[in-house]
Design a protein around this motif. Structure first.
Motif: not given
Ligand code: ATP
Length: 678
Positions: A667, A654-655, A663-664, A226, A660, A222, A651
């Motif tokens: 991040y 994110d999608t 992802r949490d 980025h 989910r 990532l 992706e």
């Protein structure tokens, strides 16, 4: 919930909390994920299956009154006989006088300790009354500290699991869990602390290793993404015709691997994103040639370029060779710590006025006084020798310059994908045509005389030799003395017919330059040196590399040193003078004589030394994994890397709803959210 302080757990008072904090345990989550670093197994085996000196657990009945005797100052020995199967086994326990009261004839006990096959004796380190079935067969071992005993730690971990276990979120999507048959997170976590069986523990570990690697890879990739997408860089529109002319003017044709790496670098330069690339290749594979072409591309795009190297000798050498290559094409300047006064001021002014196209130097380049007019391209050689801060400071001297890191240490793929997962990597995995592998021999110290006559023979044929001195630390006075002594010794043998030179880090810079120059021009035939010649020194006429006390060097370092010869078309030799005592030393010598492939060698080095040691401890910057081991769990790492790439390419993070939780979790890390990178 899990982020609540550890003191929320029953039985954790203020004092205990302080001790736990010293272990780095602040929250309930910290505690739950404080995994054992080892497991001791106490599964009993039949006596006939035990091997001598093995740590064994046996169960038996005490058939003699335990006898206690004292020796030395308050040392004690407790002995008794155990009936195990049809055998009488002698059990010996040191300094556990208290146990005498607890152990009586007729009792059944389970004892663990070192097994002596010949004497049918066990030296007991642990005992428990009762049958082995009533014991936990697998005992986790944690890192403990004063005030935190195993029992107490296990107790609060148990409370934490009971109370909060069900709130631990599952972060891996179901499909991944299914694909690899990984146990669910809470279950796996329980098994890590309270394993029910070896097999369940194995699966729990497998899960956490994969989870740890996947999270790491996701974060690294990532960051890279980025970096590529969000950082504005310069699209450098270089002049293709001039570049082609330049490449054609070189005295050799580029190898396929050089061409490929160059194309990758040029593509990055042309793109509006900032290049962040690692160029790696074996010693002498022609990295500098590629770097020079890339620098030239940047110049044709109207930018300045800069090359930062770790030693003055190397800076000087690169300066000389690039000056030659760019004669009439570009202005090349050198800046090192030893260039002072008026000369320094002139160079600095010229750099600022854009009269210098390429500035070469050591870390003198990152001082505030160095101001570029328009720095577009930065090359950092031997990047792991520079700290992250130093690299960043050089990079920040330009407005989004492209950055190319070079390393002559062939980094095993395993490490490259973990340590440099945030960089793009180009690999030169092919040697220029006509190179002959360096013949490598390992000889014992007593053969030194024969080695010295061998050197003479090579010199009589017009070649030159390096003799590397037994030292590891350049700063160590004693080691410098070694080099000086060896120099006198060899000068006594060879001079006046064969001129011998001396090189070490404590010489004045002018002296260093002069010695190197004389060796490069074949005025000196033998160069006695410390490891300052380790990286990058290029004197193709040198065909012999003799390394004294070679067992004191690591494999990568030996390979680097060996890379100083075999740089031309003549057959070269590397002679390792070594009397290694341990097996690892012998193994190293053997590997050196058997392979000249730097990548293979560094894989072996990694196995011998372990990843933490690979780059030297201080500079390592290597990620530390809690459960996984980069070498041992290499396949899991590779799998995780591929999966992370797929997740990001599609992706899903994110999608896709299923991702989910993952992802949490990813991040949560500020590094991923912010723009931190180097
Ligand atoms: N394609 C090629 N064909 C023949 N010779 C080459 C080629 N590329 C480079 N060389 C020569 O090989 C020698 C080593 O090249 P170079 O210094 O670029 O390697 P390097 O990878 O930077 O080495 P090191 O890692 O030891 O610093 C030099 O003398 C160079 O001129």
């Amino acid at each position: 919930m899990l982020s609540r302080p550890i003191s929320d757990i029953n039985g954790v008072g203020e004092k205990f909390e302080t001790h736990l904090k010293e272990l780095g345990l602040f929250t309930i989550e910290d505690l739950l994920f404080y995994f054992p670093f080892r497991y001791d197994t106490y599964e009993t085996k039949p006596l006939t299956e035990l091997t001598h000196n093995e740590k064994a657990t046996i169960e038996g009945q005490i058939v003699s009154e335990p006898a206690l005797s004292y020796f030395g100052k308050r040392k004690s020995r407790l002995t008794f006989t155990l009936q195990v199967e049809q055998f009488a086994v002698k059990a010996v326990m040191f300094n556990r006088a208290f146990a005498k009261k607890q152990l009586n004839p007729g009792d059944t006990v389970t004892v663990t300790g070192k097994w002596d096959q010949q004497r049918l004796q066990i030296t007991v380190s642990q005992f428990k009354k009762g049958e082995s079935k009533s014991q936990e067969p697998i005992q986790p071992v944690y890192t403990l500290k004063e005030g935190v005993s195993l029992q107490r730690l296990r107790k609060i971990i148990k409370s934490a699991i009971d109370e909060y276990g069900e709130t631990i979120p599952e972060i891996l999507p179901e499909d991944l869990q299914k694909t690899y048959k990984l146990p669910e997170r809470t279950q796996a976590l329980k098994q890590m602390h309270y394993p029910e069986s070896r097999i369940m523990l194995k699966h729990a570990k497998r899960r956490f290793i994969y989870e740890e690697f996947l999270l790491f890879q996701l974060k690294m990739q990532l960051l890279r993404k980025h970096h590529r997408e969000s950082t504005t860089g310069n699209a450098q529109s270089y002049d293709n015709d001039r570049l082609t002319d330049f490449v054609q003017s070189l005295p050799f044709e580029l190898t396929q691997a050089q061409k490929r790496s160059l194309a990758e670098i040029l593509k990055d330069m042309k793109s509006p994103h900032r290049m962040n690339r690692l160029l790696q290749g074996d010693v002498g594979s022609g990295k500098t040639a590629v770097a020079a072409i890339a620098l030239y591309a940047s110049i044709t795009a109207g930018k300045q370029g800069s090359l930062m190297v770790p030693t003055e000798i190397l800076a000087e050498q690169h300066y000389q060779s690039l000056k030659g290559m760019f004669e009439g094409l570009a202005n090349v300047a050198l800046l090192t710590g030893s260039i002072k006064g008026k000369k320094r001021r002139e160079i600095l002014e010229a750099v600022e006025r854009n009269e210098v196209d390429i500035l070469i130097g050591t870390h003198a380049l990152i001082q505030d006084e160095v101001v570029f007019h328009d720095l577009g391209f930065v090359i950092v050689d031997e990047q792991h020798r520079f700290g992250v801060q130093q690299r960043r400071r050089l990079r920040d001297k330009g407005l989004y310059p492209d950055v190319l890191f070079m390393t002559a240490t062939p980094i095993p793929r395993t490490l490259a994908i973990t340590a440099f997962g945030d960089m793009d990597v180009s690999v030169i995995d092919e040697m220029p045509a006509g190179r002959k592998p360096v013949d490598t021999y390992w000889v014992k110290g007593q053969m030194t005389d024969r080695v010295l006559s061998f050197i003479k023979k090579e010199i009589d044929q017009g070649h030159q030799a390096y003799v590397i001195c037994p030292l590891i630390e350049e700063s160590d006075k004693l080691d410098i003395q070694n080099a000086v002594d060896l120099y006198h010794q060899l000068a006594a043998v060879y001079e006046p017919d064969i001129p011998v030179g001396l090189m070490h880090g404590r010489l004045h810079n002018d002296e260093k330059e002069e010695v190197m120059q004389q060796f490069a021009e074949n005025e000196l035939k033998v160069l006695v040196s410390t490891t300052v010649v380790e990286v990058g020194v290029n004197v193709p006429n040198a065909t012999v590399m003799v390394i004294y006390d070679a067992e004191r060097f690591g494999l990568s370092q030996l390979h680097q040193l060996r890379g100083r010869v075999g740089r031309g078309s003549d057959q070269s030799y590397c002679i390792l003078l070594a009397d290694p005592k341990g097996d690892v030393g012998k193994e190293r010598m053997r590997i050196m004589t058997e392979t000249t492939d730097g990548f293979e060698l560094s894989e072996q080095d990694l196995k011998l030394r372990g990843p933490g040691d690979f780059f030297g401890k201080k500079q390592s910057g290597m990620p530390e994994f809690k459960v996984g081991d980069m070498v041992h769990d290499y396949r899991a790492l590779e799998t995780a890397r591929k999966d992370a790439a797929e997740i990001l390419n599609n992706e899903w993070l994110d999608t896709d709803k299923r991702y989910r939780a993952l992802r949490d979790f990813v991040y949560q890390d500020e590094q991923v959210v912010g723009d931190v990178l180097d």
